[in-house]
Design a protein around this motif. Structure first.
Motif, short mmCIF file in Angstrom:
data_model
loop_
_atom_site.label_atom_id
_atom_site.label_comp_id
_atom_site.label_asym_id
_atom_site.label_seq_id
_atom_site.Cartn_x
_atom_site.Cartn_y
_atom_site.Cartn_z
N ARG A 25 -31.49 -3.42 -25.05
CA ARG A 25 -31.29 -4.56 -24.22
C ARG A 25 -30.21 -5.24 -24.64
O ARG A 25 -29.37 -5.89 -24.15
CB ARG A 25 -32.65 -5.35 -23.90
CG ARG A 25 -32.25 -6.64 -23.15
CD ARG A 25 -33.55 -7.55 -23.24
NE ARG A 25 -33.83 -8.26 -24.42
CZ ARG A 25 -35.04 -8.70 -24.74
NH1 ARG A 25 -35.79 -9.09 -23.65
NH2 ARG A 25 -35.07 -9.30 -26.00
N ALA B 8 -35.98 -1.58 -17.30
CA ALA B 8 -35.42 -2.52 -16.45
C ALA B 8 -34.57 -3.65 -17.09
O ALA B 8 -33.75 -4.03 -16.44
CB ALA B 8 -36.72 -3.06 -15.63
N ALA B 9 -35.16 -3.96 -18.16
CA ALA B 9 -34.34 -5.09 -18.79
C ALA B 9 -32.94 -4.64 -19.08
O ALA B 9 -31.97 -5.31 -19.08
CB ALA B 9 -35.09 -5.63 -20.06
N LYS C 70 -31.38 -2.26 -17.79
CA LYS C 70 -30.67 -2.28 -16.41
C LYS C 70 -30.08 -3.36 -15.79
O LYS C 70 -28.93 -3.89 -15.38
CB LYS C 70 -31.48 -1.48 -15.38
CG LYS C 70 -31.66 -0.19 -15.62
CD LYS C 70 -32.61 0.60 -14.58
CE LYS C 70 -32.74 2.26 -15.06
NZ LYS C 70 -33.57 2.90 -13.90
N GLY C 71 -30.89 -4.68 -16.08
CA GLY C 71 -30.57 -5.84 -15.64
C GLY C 71 -29.34 -6.43 -16.57
O GLY C 71 -28.42 -6.79 -16.03
N VAL C 72 -29.53 -6.44 -17.75
CA VAL C 72 -28.11 -6.79 -18.75
C VAL C 72 -26.93 -6.04 -18.19
O VAL C 72 -26.03 -6.64 -18.11
CB VAL C 72 -28.80 -6.44 -19.96
CG1 VAL C 72 -27.39 -6.59 -20.90
CG2 VAL C 72 -29.81 -7.36 -20.60
N PRO D 201 -22.08 -6.06 -11.83
CA PRO D 201 -23.05 -5.63 -11.01
C PRO D 201 -22.32 -4.11 -9.96
O PRO D 201 -23.09 -3.60 -9.41
CB PRO D 201 -23.10 -6.54 -9.81
CG PRO D 201 -22.12 -7.55 -10.07
CD PRO D 201 -21.53 -7.25 -11.46
N LEU E 199 -26.28 -4.76 -15.21
CA LEU E 199 -25.79 -5.39 -13.96
C LEU E 199 -25.10 -6.62 -13.97
O LEU E 199 -24.43 -7.11 -13.29
CB LEU E 199 -26.79 -5.20 -13.03
CG LEU E 199 -27.16 -3.48 -12.56
CD1 LEU E 199 -28.52 -3.56 -11.84
CD2 LEU E 199 -26.03 -2.99 -11.81
N GLN E 200 -26.06 -7.65 -15.01
CA GLN E 200 -25.49 -8.93 -15.17
C GLN E 200 -24.06 -8.88 -15.76
O GLN E 200 -23.13 -9.75 -15.41
CB GLN E 200 -26.25 -9.77 -16.34
CG GLN E 200 -27.49 -10.43 -15.73
CD GLN E 200 -27.93 -11.39 -16.73
OE1 GLN E 200 -27.61 -11.31 -17.87
NE2 GLN E 200 -28.62 -12.37 -16.14
N PHE F 155 -39.29 -2.45 -20.59
CA PHE F 155 -37.81 -2.05 -21.38
C PHE F 155 -36.61 -1.53 -20.61
O PHE F 155 -35.43 -2.01 -20.86
CB PHE F 155 -38.21 -1.16 -22.35
CG PHE F 155 -39.49 -1.50 -23.42
CD1 PHE F 155 -39.72 -2.88 -23.65
CD2 PHE F 155 -40.54 -0.68 -23.55
CE1 PHE F 155 -40.76 -3.59 -24.39
CE2 PHE F 155 -41.51 -1.09 -24.45
CZ PHE F 155 -41.65 -2.55 -24.90
#
Lengths: 264, 264, 264
Positions: free
Chosen positions: A136, A25-26, A28-30, A36, A32-33, A23
Motif C-alpha cells: 500500500r 482494497a487499500a 487499489k484505493g491508493v 483515477p 486510484l487516489q 489489504f
C-alpha cells in the motif's frame, strides 16, 4: 467510437494477501487516489503465503498477454520493512513493481535486457508510511506513477544485481532430462518444467510419482479418468493429466516432485 | 460530465477456473490487448469444476441486470480442444460467447429468438493457439471483438442446433408439481425450481428432505432458526430457508434433491 | 493525455455474499445499467456471514485510501426486508450506502459530522423489487445515483439516529488498558484494539492468550517463529505476530479475545 488511449494505463495485482482482508482494497484505493483513470486487474491474491516461487510462475505465465505498457504490481513480501530493496523493472515492454526477492526472476530469465531501479523517490510513498505494508505505502504509489506515464529514471537509482530464483531450467543427464512439477492447477493438472523445444523430434516417456507415461493427448477429454496422460499445456509446458478428474489427487503428485523424461 | 459511451463495451466473465491460477488473468489480458477500453466484470470463477448446469443457472440469474449490449463470456468447458463447437449468440439484446455444451440453455429457453454462430473466423484467435485453453485463445478474442463493436456475421457461420440442457421446467402431476433444488447459496438458502406463476392463487405446501413446509415468509429475519420456511427469492424462485442459519445444513438439502408442491 | 474526470465515479463493494453466487454480479450489473462509466472496486465479499462488526472494521481500515468522493456500498444485512432502514451517509468527503445496522459505526465514530439519510426515493429501486436482495434492488441503484453525481437531498429524508456498534475504545483501569483482538488477518497476525496514542511514551507489556509480550519489532521478518512479538500494524493498531508463521494458530488467539496492556 472514441479512439483508444495511447497508453493503456493498466496495473495488474498479484499478491499472497487473500481477498478477505482490507489489504488489496487499500492498494487499489491508493492507486486510484494517484490517478483515477488507471485500470486495475487482479491476477490473483491466492498465492500461498510467502511463496515467492509460485508467484513468479503465475506472473511469468500471463504477463505477456497484457497490453504493452502494462504495469505488473507483485507483492509476496515476507521481508517487508527489512533491508530488502523495493524494485521497479522495465523489460519486454512491460513494467514490474515489487520486492527484490526473486519474484520477477522468470520474467528476467526470458527477457534479460531490463532496466532495473530501486524505488527510492520519497514522493512515491503513501503517508503515514508503515513498515508492515509496503504494498500500500510504497509499491502501489510507484505502480500508479509508472502507469500514469511516469519515467523509470525518476523512480530511483539503477541497480544491476536483483535477487534471482534458481532458473526453471532442467538438467540433462545421459539420455534423459531431470525435470520437476512446477505447479498443480485447480483441475489437478500437473505442470512439469519440460518445454516443447526440449523434447521436439525425439521419442520420449516420462516417469513421475512412480509411474511411466508415454501417451500424449491433444485435449483433455480424449483421455480417461483411469489412465494418466501427458498433454502440452497452455503455458508451453508438458502437463500430466487425467480426463475429468484430478491427476494430482489420483497420483499423489505435488509441486516440486521429480519428473524424469527418458529420450529414446 | 462527459456523455456515456453509446455502447457500454462490457465483458462479463463466468468460469470454473478459480482465481488462484493465471487462467482468468490471461483471458483479461487478451481482451485488453484487443481493446483496452473494454470493461471486464467477473460474475464468478467458482463454478464447481466442469459443472455446466450450475454455470447456466448463475448466468441466467444475473445477465439481465447488465446493460443492453453486454458480452457474457462463459467458459466451463470440459470438452476444450475436442469437436465441441465454439459459440457466439446474440439474444435478448445481450451477446454470449462460450462452448456449445448447454451453458447458455436457460438464457435461450427464456429468450428463444437468438442469432447463433460458430466462432470460426481465424482472426479471432490468440497465437500461439493451444488445444487446452480456448478461454484465452479463442473465446476471449471473440468476446473482445463483439464488445468493441464487431458484427455477429463476421464471427462465423450461423448454426441452429446448439446443445441444450434439460429445461428448468417442473412436471405437473395430479394436484401437485414435481420440482427440484436448483441451487444452494452461500447462506444455505435452497433455491427450488418452483416459479411464482406456477403457484399463484393456489394454496400449497411443499415437501423436501422429508419435511413439509407451508409457512411463507417475506423476509429472512422474520422466521426462526428452528423452523424452516419458504420465501420468494430474488431470482423469482421459491427458496427454503431458516433465519440466521443454513437451511441446507440444518435439513441436509443438496442441489438436485426432489421437491414436491401439493396444491390444495 | 486526457484530463482526469473531476469526480472519480468509483463505487466500492463490501459484502458477505461470497463470490460463488450471482449476487455480487447482479449488483455490479445494476450499477452499470444506471451509469456504465462508474468504476467498481471490490473491497471484499468474504465477510463472515452476517458479521456486521467485521465488515465495519474492514471498511474503516481502507475507505480513506480511496479518492475523495468515492461511494462505499456495504451490504451485510441479516435484516433485509425487515423494518431496518436503508441508509446513505456523506461524511469525511466519502459517501456510504447500506443497511442501518451499525456497519458504518467506526467511520462515524472517527468522523462524526455526517449527513445521514434514509433511502426512500422510489426512483432508486430496481424493478421487480424483492424483499430478499436489497443489495441489488435498492442499495446498488442508490450508490450508482450518488456516484454519478446525484445529490444526497434527493435520496430521502434526513435522519440523526443511526444504529451504532459499541465503539472500538478500550477501557482504562488502574495502570492498565483492557483491550481486545479486533481481527485476525490471513497471515495470522492478531490485530489488537490498542492504538499508538494510548501507549505513546509509556513502558508497557501486553498479556494475551496467557502469555506476556514486551518485545516490539518494526518489521515481521526481524522476529522468529518461536517467540511472538508486538508490532505496529498498517491500520494503526498494535498486532501480535510471529515471523513466518501464524501467531493466531501458534497461540490459539481468536477475534474477541481479551488483551491487557500493563503500563509501567
Amino acid at each position: 467510437m472514441p479512439k483508444p488511449l495511447q497508453r493503456p494505463m493498466i496495473v495488474t495485482l498479484l499478491t499472497d494477501f487473500g481477498t478477505a482482508d482490507y489489504f488489496v482494497a487499500a492498494m487499489k484505493g491508493v492507486i486510484l487516489q494517484r490517478d483515477p483513470r488507471i485500470r486495475i486487474i487482479d491476477i490473483t491474491h491466492e498465492v500461498p503465503v510467502h511463496d515467492v516461487e509460485s508467484a513468479a510462475y503465475v506472473l511469468f505465465s500471463c504477463y505477456g498477454d497484457f497490453p504493452v505498457g502494462t504495469v505488473h504490481l507483485a507483492v509476496v513480501d515476507p521481508g517487508v520493512g527489512s533491508a530488502r530493496r523495493p524494485l521497479a523493472i522495465a523489460v519486454a515492454r512491460h513494467r514490474f513493481v515489487g520486492p527484490d526477492n526473486g519474484i520477477f526472476s522468470y520474467v528476467l530469465d526470458a527477457a534479460p535486457d531490463g532496466e532495473m531501479r530501486r524505488i527510492d523517490n520519497p514522493s512515491l510513498r503513501r503517508e503515514p508510511f508503515s513498515t508492515t505494508f509496503h504494498g500500500r505505502d510504497l509499491f502501489a504509489p510507484a505502480a500508479a506513477f509508472l502507469a500514469a506515464g511516469g519515467a523509470m529514471e525518476r523512480v530511483g537509482a539503477e541497480i544491476t544485481d536483483p535477487v534471482r530464483l534458481p532458473p526453471l531450467e532442467n538438467r540433462s543427464v545421459a539420455g534423459a532430462i531431470q525435470a520437476r512439477i512446477l505447479h498443480v492447477d485447480r483441475f489437478g493438472n500437473c505442470v512439469t518444467s519440460l518445454r516443447r523445444e526440449e523434447l521436439r523430434g525425439r521419442a520420449w516417456r516420462i516417469r513421475v510419482a512412480g509411474i511411466e507415461i508415454e501417451d500424449v493427448r491433444d485435449h483433455y477429454a480424449s483421455g480417461t479418468e483411469e489412465v494418466p496422460f501427458a498433454i502440452w499445456g497452455s503455458s508451453g509446458y508438458l502437463e500430466v493429466s487425467c480426463a475429468g478428474t484430478s491427476a494430482a489427487a489420483r497420483l499423489g503428485i505435488r509441486r516440486g516432485d521429480r519428473v524424469l523424461a527418458s529420450l529414446a
